[in-house]
Design a protein around this motif. Sequence first.
Motif, PDB file in Angstrom:
ATOM      1  N   UNK B 231       0.824  -1.202   0.000  1.00 37.42           N
ATOM      2  CA  UNK B 231       0.000   0.000   0.000  1.00 37.42           C
ATOM      3  C   UNK B 231       0.867   1.264   0.000  1.00 37.42           C
ATOM      4  N   UNK B 232       1.837   1.319   0.941  1.00 42.18           N
ATOM      5  CA  UNK B 232       2.539   2.577   1.191  1.00 42.18           C
ATOM      6  C   UNK B 232       3.401   3.078   0.016  1.00 42.18           C
ATOM      7  N   UNK B 233       4.174   2.223  -0.677  1.00 40.85           N
ATOM      8  CA  UNK B 233       4.957   2.783  -1.802  1.00 40.85           C
ATOM      9  C   UNK B 233       4.046   3.410  -2.858  1.00 40.85           C
ATOM     10  N   UNK B 234       2.941   2.743  -3.178  1.00 38.95           N
ATOM     11  CA  UNK B 234       2.013   3.274  -4.174  1.00 38.95           C
ATOM     12  C   UNK B 234       1.355   4.557  -3.698  1.00 38.95           C
ATOM     13  N   UNK B 235       0.959   4.587  -2.420  1.00 37.09           N
ATOM     14  CA  UNK B 235       0.319   5.788  -1.879  1.00 37.09           C
ATOM     15  C   UNK B 235       1.290   6.957  -1.907  1.00 37.09           C
ATOM     16  N   UNK B 236       2.558   6.696  -1.586  1.00 35.98           N
ATOM     17  CA  UNK B 236       3.566   7.751  -1.597  1.00 35.98           C
ATOM     18  C   UNK B 236       3.753   8.297  -3.014  1.00 35.98           C
ATOM     19  N   UNK B 237       3.902   7.378  -3.973  1.00 33.37           N
ATOM     20  CA  UNK B 237       4.100   7.801  -5.363  1.00 33.37           C
ATOM     21  C   UNK B 237       2.875   8.563  -5.879  1.00 33.37           C
ATOM     22  N   UNK B 238       1.696   8.145  -5.449  1.00 32.45           N
ATOM     23  CA  UNK B 238       0.435   8.769  -5.879  1.00 32.45           C
ATOM     24  C   UNK B 238       0.395  10.247  -5.495  1.00 32.45           C
ATOM     25  N   UNK B 239       1.034  10.582  -4.354  1.00 30.03           N
ATOM     26  CA  UNK B 239       1.059  11.977  -3.916  1.00 30.03           C
ATOM     27  C   UNK B 239       2.070  12.803  -4.701  1.00 30.03           C
ATOM     28  N   UNK B 240       3.008  12.113  -5.385  1.00 28.45           N
ATOM     29  CA  UNK B 240       4.129  12.836  -5.977  1.00 28.45           C
ATOM     30  C   UNK B 240       3.995  13.076  -7.481  1.00 28.45           C
ATOM     31  N   UNK B 241       3.257  12.221  -8.197  1.00 26.32           N
ATOM     32  CA  UNK B 241       3.286  12.324  -9.657  1.00 26.32           C
ATOM     33  C   UNK B 241       1.876  12.338 -10.265  1.00 26.32           C
ATOM     34  N   UNK B 242       1.826  12.640 -11.575  1.00 30.93           N
ATOM     35  CA  UNK B 242       0.555  12.728 -12.290  1.00 30.93           C
ATOM     36  C   UNK B 242       0.420  11.719 -13.425  1.00 30.93           C
ATOM     37  N   UNK B 243       1.424  10.880 -13.615  1.00 31.41           N
ATOM     38  CA  UNK B 243       1.356   9.928 -14.709  1.00 31.41           C
ATOM     39  C   UNK B 243       1.452   8.517 -14.169  1.00 31.41           C
ATOM     40  N   UNK B 244       0.668   7.608 -14.730  1.00 31.51           N
ATOM     41  CA  UNK B 244       0.686   6.225 -14.266  1.00 31.51           C
ATOM     42  C   UNK B 244       2.079   5.607 -14.427  1.00 31.51           C
ATOM     43  N   UNK B 245       2.710   5.852 -15.583  1.00 33.52           N
ATOM     44  CA  UNK B 245       4.009   5.222 -15.821  1.00 33.52           C
ATOM     45  C   UNK B 245       5.032   5.665 -14.778  1.00 33.52           C
ATOM     46  N   UNK B 246       5.072   6.975 -14.477  1.00 35.06           N
ATOM     47  CA  UNK B 246       6.031   7.449 -13.473  1.00 35.06           C
ATOM     48  C   UNK B 246       5.650   6.946 -12.086  1.00 35.06           C
ATOM     49  N   UNK B 247       4.348   6.829 -11.840  1.00 38.50           N
ATOM     50  CA  UNK B 247       3.905   6.315 -10.540  1.00 38.50           C
ATOM     51  C   UNK B 247       4.406   4.883 -10.340  1.00 38.50           C
ATOM     52  N   UNK B 248       4.318   4.060 -11.385  1.00 35.06           N
ATOM     53  CA  UNK B 248       4.765   2.669 -11.281  1.00 35.06           C
ATOM     54  C   UNK B 248       6.264   2.595 -11.015  1.00 35.06           C
ATOM     55  N   UNK B 249       7.040   3.399 -11.755  1.00 33.91           N
ATOM     56  CA  UNK B 249       8.498   3.383 -11.567  1.00 33.91           C
ATOM     57  C   UNK B 249       8.834   3.861 -10.162  1.00 33.91           C
TER      58      UNK B 249
END
Lengths: 272, 307
Positions: B231-249
């Motif tokens: 949960x937490x890595x995805x939630x953290x990335x979700x707050x930082x970026x606007x693109x799915x591809x960058x969120x996954x990386x």
Amino acid sequence: MAAETPNQAVPAVQVAGLTVAYDSALALDNVDLALPAGRLIAVVGPNGAGKSTLLRTLVGSLKPTRGSVFIHGQDAERQRRSGQIAYMPQHEQVDWDFPLSVRDVVLCGRYGRIRLEGGWRRFLLPAMVSDRHQKAVREALEAVDMHDNMDQPIETLSGGQRKRVLLARALAQDARLLLLDEPLVGVDRRSEDLIMQVLCRQRDQGRTVVMVTHDIVGARRDADFAVLINRRVVGTGDPHDLLSDDMISRTATAAWLSNRGQRYQADTLEVA
Amino acid sequence: MIETLQGAGEAVIDLLIGAMMVVVNLLPETLAEPFQYRFMQRALLTSILVGAVCGLLSSYVILKRWSLLGDAISHAVLPGVAIAYLLGWPFFVGAFATGALTSLGIGVIERNTRIKSDAAMGLMFTAAFALGVVIISQIATSTHLMHILFGNVLGVRYPALMLTLFAGVLVLTVVLLFYKELLVYVFDPVQARSQGLNTSFIHYGLILLLTLTIVASLETVGIILVVSMLVTPGATAYLLVNRLSTMLVLSTVIGIVSAVIGLYLAFQFNVASGGAIVLVVSAFFLLAFLFAPQRGVATRWLKQSAG
């Protein structure tokens, strides 16, 4: 983006004995319906009449309890797989906080076609797909006047812009049949005019456009064919005859009568 | 046949450890020193793999709102571990079986009754977990139970490492090859159907990948804490970026970095590795929550008081 010339004799949608039930309540009850190809068709009915259920059954996300669905004379699933059915949802159905740009969403409309190309190309990441698809995305966005917002995150769009992006996604698919769920709800005048223009142009290019709508006046003005449903088909035909004030009020009363005693009451139709 | 496969697997792992150590030995000696032990090298590779695969999937878990499902599957794995132990099978066979069965059971309850998914999950996973606790209390020591619940990455051996590697390669391959299908399914499943995609297949496929990942992470962070990595890595990335591809990386990178730092801290301060890893990833979330460029609470506050 010219569609194949449709065979006017074969209905775009042919539904027979269609029944869809949620738990014990019937959303659609033994519906028989033939929608002519190459027309702009308005599906009208009171709230809870099963309009969205009908669309979702055509799209394939709801399984009919009974009955058959044929699209362009073929099994519906075959038409879906060959990319001939484009769909535009109500915009609350989609999560607008999703980390996608306008371009990303519209490109989703091309995914079916990319898959059909087969071979290794179908596995390419969106950023790598061929220029043909990027061009289709651009053209679809130009048609709805959103090409200047291509790289904007979707969470920053207004209500009308969101509708136009979802419409562009359906246009980009270049399908023979477009199914639109309330494309005009919650948009400003300018977006509404633009969306109706786009839909009329799609019809003029030979595609079949089926829209669920509450806007009786608009349906009377723009549609070539209307379907009035209230869990059963109340009537089909020319919008001017079918959507008379008298017919509407009788349907609304019938809806109220047939829903009486159930846990909800259907609202009367909004006559805009 | 199985022995050749096992030999090949061990060779691949040794090769990966070798490559990893080349990088580790470039670090200052104080940082590199703990990793001169064989068990720490295995632990480091496991942590990197678990961090990567959990981090990658966590983006989908966040977007699909599957946090509770992840929690449910991870708890449901316990009776499988216990039954496998009773029958003398490898633990992951049983774990995968009960994890997958429970997620199917949740679907069955949801479709055939008026009970909604959150309650279906709540009752299924606690029942499965209780079964696990009862069996284990009969057959094993409490140390065993503690290791399953909270992980013991320092004791990781080759079979578990191979499973983790397999899960990692499989998840990465699926996400790369079916990126578009997953995107359209998670964003708008009805549109996915209109294009003739088999959405139930994608749905259960994704659940099986999630189950496999949880099973593969058992020894590193344990049943209870794996949810945090999902949960937490995805939630953290979700707050930082606007693109799915960058969120996954980004969520993958956050997963890896947290796992590595957590492992190092666990060794240095002699504390539980699973707990240390989860505290590190939670610290990353806290930082993003406060200081994310657009969405950070402190960032917005500072901007307001400046403007």
